[in-house]
Design a protein around this motif. Structure first.
Motif, PDB file in Angstrom:
ATOM      1  N   LYS A   6       0.743  -1.333  -0.044  1.00 51.27           N
ATOM      2  CA  LYS A   6      -0.068   0.095  -0.175  1.00 51.27           C
ATOM      3  C   LYS A   6       0.797   1.210  -0.054  1.00 51.27           C
ATOM      4  O   LYS A   6       0.450   2.250  -0.725  1.00 51.27           O
ATOM      5  N   SER A  97       0.669   6.077  12.884  1.00 48.93           N
ATOM      6  CA  SER A  97      -0.639   6.283  13.941  1.00 48.93           C
ATOM      7  C   SER A  97      -1.163   4.953  13.746  1.00 48.93           C
ATOM      8  O   SER A  97      -2.186   4.637  14.615  1.00 48.93           O
ATOM      9  N   ARG A  98      -1.232   4.305  12.403  1.00 48.56           N
ATOM     10  CA  ARG A  98      -2.026   3.040  12.124  1.00 48.56           C
ATOM     11  C   ARG A  98      -1.220   1.721  12.403  1.00 48.56           C
ATOM     12  O   ARG A  98       0.211   1.923  12.581  1.00 48.56           O
ATOM     13  N   PRO A  99      -1.719   0.638  12.400  1.00 44.26           N
ATOM     14  CA  PRO A  99      -1.017  -0.553  12.472  1.00 44.26           C
ATOM     15  C   PRO A  99       0.151  -0.829  11.664  1.00 44.26           C
ATOM     16  O   PRO A  99       0.001  -1.908  10.713  1.00 44.26           O
TER      17      PRO A  99
ATOM     18  N   HIS B  71      -1.547  -0.886  17.671  1.00 45.46           N
ATOM     19  CA  HIS B  71      -2.200   0.377  17.054  1.00 45.46           C
ATOM     20  C   HIS B  71      -3.422   0.252  16.626  1.00 45.46           C
ATOM     21  O   HIS B  71      -4.353   0.989  15.765  1.00 45.46           O
ATOM     22  N   GLN B  72      -3.912  -1.141  16.546  1.00 43.87           N
ATOM     23  CA  GLN B  72      -5.050  -1.527  15.929  1.00 43.87           C
ATOM     24  C   GLN B  72      -6.262  -1.066  16.816  1.00 43.87           C
ATOM     25  O   GLN B  72      -6.218  -0.895  17.954  1.00 43.87           O
ATOM     26  N   ILE B  74      -6.803   2.380  17.187  1.00 45.53           N
ATOM     27  CA  ILE B  74      -6.686   3.699  17.821  1.00 45.53           C
ATOM     28  C   ILE B  74      -6.799   4.605  16.637  1.00 45.53           C
ATOM     29  O   ILE B  74      -6.411   4.567  15.549  1.00 45.53           O
ATOM     30  N   GLY B  75      -7.560   5.775  17.032  1.00 44.81           N
ATOM     31  CA  GLY B  75      -7.567   6.969  16.160  1.00 44.81           C
ATOM     32  C   GLY B  75      -6.787   7.926  16.582  1.00 44.81           C
ATOM     33  O   GLY B  75      -6.916   8.411  18.195  1.00 44.81           O
ATOM     34  N   TYR B  76      -6.008   8.780  15.946  1.00 52.67           N
ATOM     35  CA  TYR B  76      -5.232   9.892  16.403  1.00 52.67           C
ATOM     36  C   TYR B  76      -5.244  11.121  15.649  1.00 52.67           C
ATOM     37  O   TYR B  76      -5.238  11.137  14.391  1.00 52.67           O
ATOM     38  N   VAL B 100      -6.432   0.898   7.999  1.00 52.82           N
ATOM     39  CA  VAL B 100      -7.158   0.374   9.126  1.00 52.82           C
ATOM     40  C   VAL B 100      -7.798  -1.034   8.230  1.00 52.82           C
ATOM     41  O   VAL B 100      -8.557  -1.495   8.851  1.00 52.82           O
ATOM     42  N   ALA B 143     -10.458  11.431  10.316  1.00 54.40           N
ATOM     43  CA  ALA B 143      -9.598  10.375  10.023  1.00 54.40           C
ATOM     44  C   ALA B 143      -9.496   9.718  11.296  1.00 54.40           C
ATOM     45  O   ALA B 143      -9.406   8.265  11.348  1.00 54.40           O
ATOM     46  N   ALA B 144      -9.495  10.189  12.406  1.00 55.48           N
ATOM     47  CA  ALA B 144      -9.213   9.416  13.703  1.00 55.48           C
ATOM     48  C   ALA B 144     -10.510   8.839  14.016  1.00 55.48           C
ATOM     49  O   ALA B 144     -10.373   7.586  14.697  1.00 55.48           O
ATOM     50  N   LEU B 146     -12.401   7.249  11.819  1.00 58.70           N
ATOM     51  CA  LEU B 146     -12.267   6.201  10.810  1.00 58.70           C
ATOM     52  C   LEU B 146     -12.133   4.765  11.420  1.00 58.70           C
ATOM     53  O   LEU B 146     -11.336   4.296  12.252  1.00 58.70           O
TER      54      LEU B 146
END
Lengths: 269, 244
Positions: A6, A97-99, B71-72, B74-76, B100, B143-144, B146
């Protein structure tokens, strides 16, 4: 789809959104098309007219080197602000900030830039290949294979610029990498000239010392390009030292990637 | 859910966070308060794995914060949120959706839902370079949100928003309470914190001065601002313009 793919895809799309990318591609294709004139012109060498097939053969080889060298500069330009641009426009935070693991981010960015640079170079080489084919009716064997071999040089350049840009300003990182490439061309170039029989005949024997260790171990950017051209000419290849330039560059790529990942993992975002 | 154990963060000689320990439970709406340079953003960055503690440990659902798997969910929303200028709001949200794990139709539906929620549907296809600060902030907030996060970390979420935007943000956060969301809010807007959160930690000079439920620390005829000033003054910080 894996995050690595991605991010690679986003990298290609982002680079291709830039107008300067198309300007550079346009200029490069324009210069390549200018070479068409060489195939129709009449050239006299030692009073004899050179036939168009021979001429096309040499012009294509010269163009191959020009494109491969130009792409080294282009790869350095494309990769010099990979991380700093992401930091300033918020992309770094978007991804991390994502996995997404840091290695996926770094390798995605590097991979995308490499694929784009390789495609850019391949398009230019393919343009020469097809012009020659159309003008002379003859296919240059190994031309496109040689282009793909040279893509390893681009990967090394991208990795080295990205690595150095963690420690110094982007422009300095690009300049230092181009200096490494220039030293390689000088060192490998001298070696290749020394392999020429005409040169050997004019020089005394004590001038043919074995290359020093640093030259043997130095990244073999130029020699890899020479090895790629061997696929076109079919000549014998003489490697400097025991390590083939493909392995030499591969080792440098792996080393640069490892050091890059190690340092990026320790980086404060 | 989120645990900080003896966390210290040093930048050379400067101690940004000094031996901080606390736990944020699932479903808690928690605010980190403190003057500028108190260490709030450093703590948020350590929770997100952007920065490693010098000593101590930060865990999310038992996993080290640096582990991407943590981090799965988490919205930041970062302070001074930015969007790549060449992306539209929709394209930016599509990237978040992809990261995500949403794709195809489900990503499209989720992005459309978020754009409606943050009142950005009409401007979603414009390049973000043309957005106002408030619009960038709203896209960042979207975005956070989502992918229905379990933990929302918002750093100054209402900065740049007009009063309608602030009220809308508060209303969205209120609605999310029913979904067992955990919220970590970093804000200087204490009136908003008081209306939104259940508990606060007041920090200064890298240390936690107090951490408790808001109703326990805010006494009658007092505001959260009064409590904040009382604690930071007690910690030796001089407050100018008190009571204005």
């Amino acid at each position: 789809m894996n995050n690595f793919f991605k991010i690679s895809l986003y990298t290609i799309l982002d680079q291709m959104r830039s107008k300067s990318f198309y300007v550079l591609l346009g200029i490069a294709v324009f210069f390549v098309l200018l070479i068409r004139g060489c195939y129709k012109a009449d050239f006299l060498v030692n009073g004899e007219l050179v036939d168009s097939v021979t001429l096309a053969w040499y012009a294509s080889r010269v163009a191959f080197h020009l494109i491969a060298n130009g792409m080294i500069l282009m790869a350095a330009l494309l990769s010099m602000s990979i991380f700093s641009r992401d930091e300033s426009n918020g992309s770094l935070v978007l991804f991390l900030s994502r996995p997404v693991s840091r290695w996926q981010y770094v390798m995605g960015r590097i991979g995308g830039t490499w694929v784009l640079a390789t495609a850019f170079m391949f398009i230019l080489h393919a343009t020469i290949f097809f012009i020659t084919w159309i003008k002379t009716g003859g296919v240059i064997p190994g031309y496109l294979t040689a282009s793909l071999i040279c893509s390893l040089n681009l990967l090394f350049i991208i990795l080295l610029v990205a690595l150095l840009s963690l420690f110094m300003p982007d422009f300095i990182a690009a300049m230092m990498t181009l200096t490494v490439a220039a030293v390689s061309f000088l060192s490998d170039g001298v070696f290749l000239v020394m392999q020429n029989r005409a040169v050997q005949a004019t020089l005394s024997e004590n001038m043919f010392a074995e290359p020093t260790l640093w030259r043997v171990l130095f990244p073999k950017i130029s020699l890899l390009q020479h090895y790629a051209v061997i696929h076109i000419t079919g000549n014998d290849f003489q490697s400097m030292g025991p390590v083939h330039p493909l392995l030499n560059l591969l080792a440098y790529c792996l080393l640069s990637a490892a050091v890059l990942l190690f340092n990026f993992n320790r980086k404060e975002i | 859910m989120i645990q900080l154990k003896g966390v210290t963060k040093k930048f050379g000689a400067l101690t940004a966070v000094d031996d901080v320990s606390y736990t944020i439970r699932r479903g808690e709406y928690f605010a980190l308060l403190g003057p500028n340079g108190a260490g709030k953003t450093t703590i948020v960055r350590m929770i997100l794995g952007f920065s490693a503690p010098t000593c101590g440990m930060v865990t999310l659902e038992g996993m080290p914060a640096a582990n991407p798997a943590a981090h799965q969910g988490i919205g930041y929303l970062a302070e001074n949120h930015r969007i790549p200028p060449f992306l539209s709001g929709r394209a930016y949200l599509r990237r978040h959706a992809a990261l995500v794990g949403l794709s195809g139709k489900s990503a499209q539906i989720e992005v459309d839902r978020i754009l409606e929620l943050i009142n950005m549907a009409g401007n979603a296809d414009k390049k973000s370079a043309t957005y106002s600060k408030g619009m960038v902030q709203r896209i960042g907030f979207g975005a956070a949100l989502l992918g229905k996060p379990k933990l929302l970390i918002l750093d100054e979420p209402v900065a740049g928003l007009d009063p309608i935007g602030i009220r809308k943000t508060r209303s969205i956060l209120e609605n999310l309470r029913q979904e067992s969301l955990t919220l970590i809010l970093n804000s200087h807007l204490l009136s908003e914190v008081e209306k939104t959160c259940d508990s606060v930690a007041i920090m200064d000079q890298g240390r936690i001065l107090v951490k408790d439920a808001i109703y326990n620390i805010v006494k009658e005829n007092e505001s959260l601002e009064d409590v904040f000033i009382r604690y930071t003054e007690r910690n030796g910080r001089e407050i100018t313009g008190k009571g204005t």
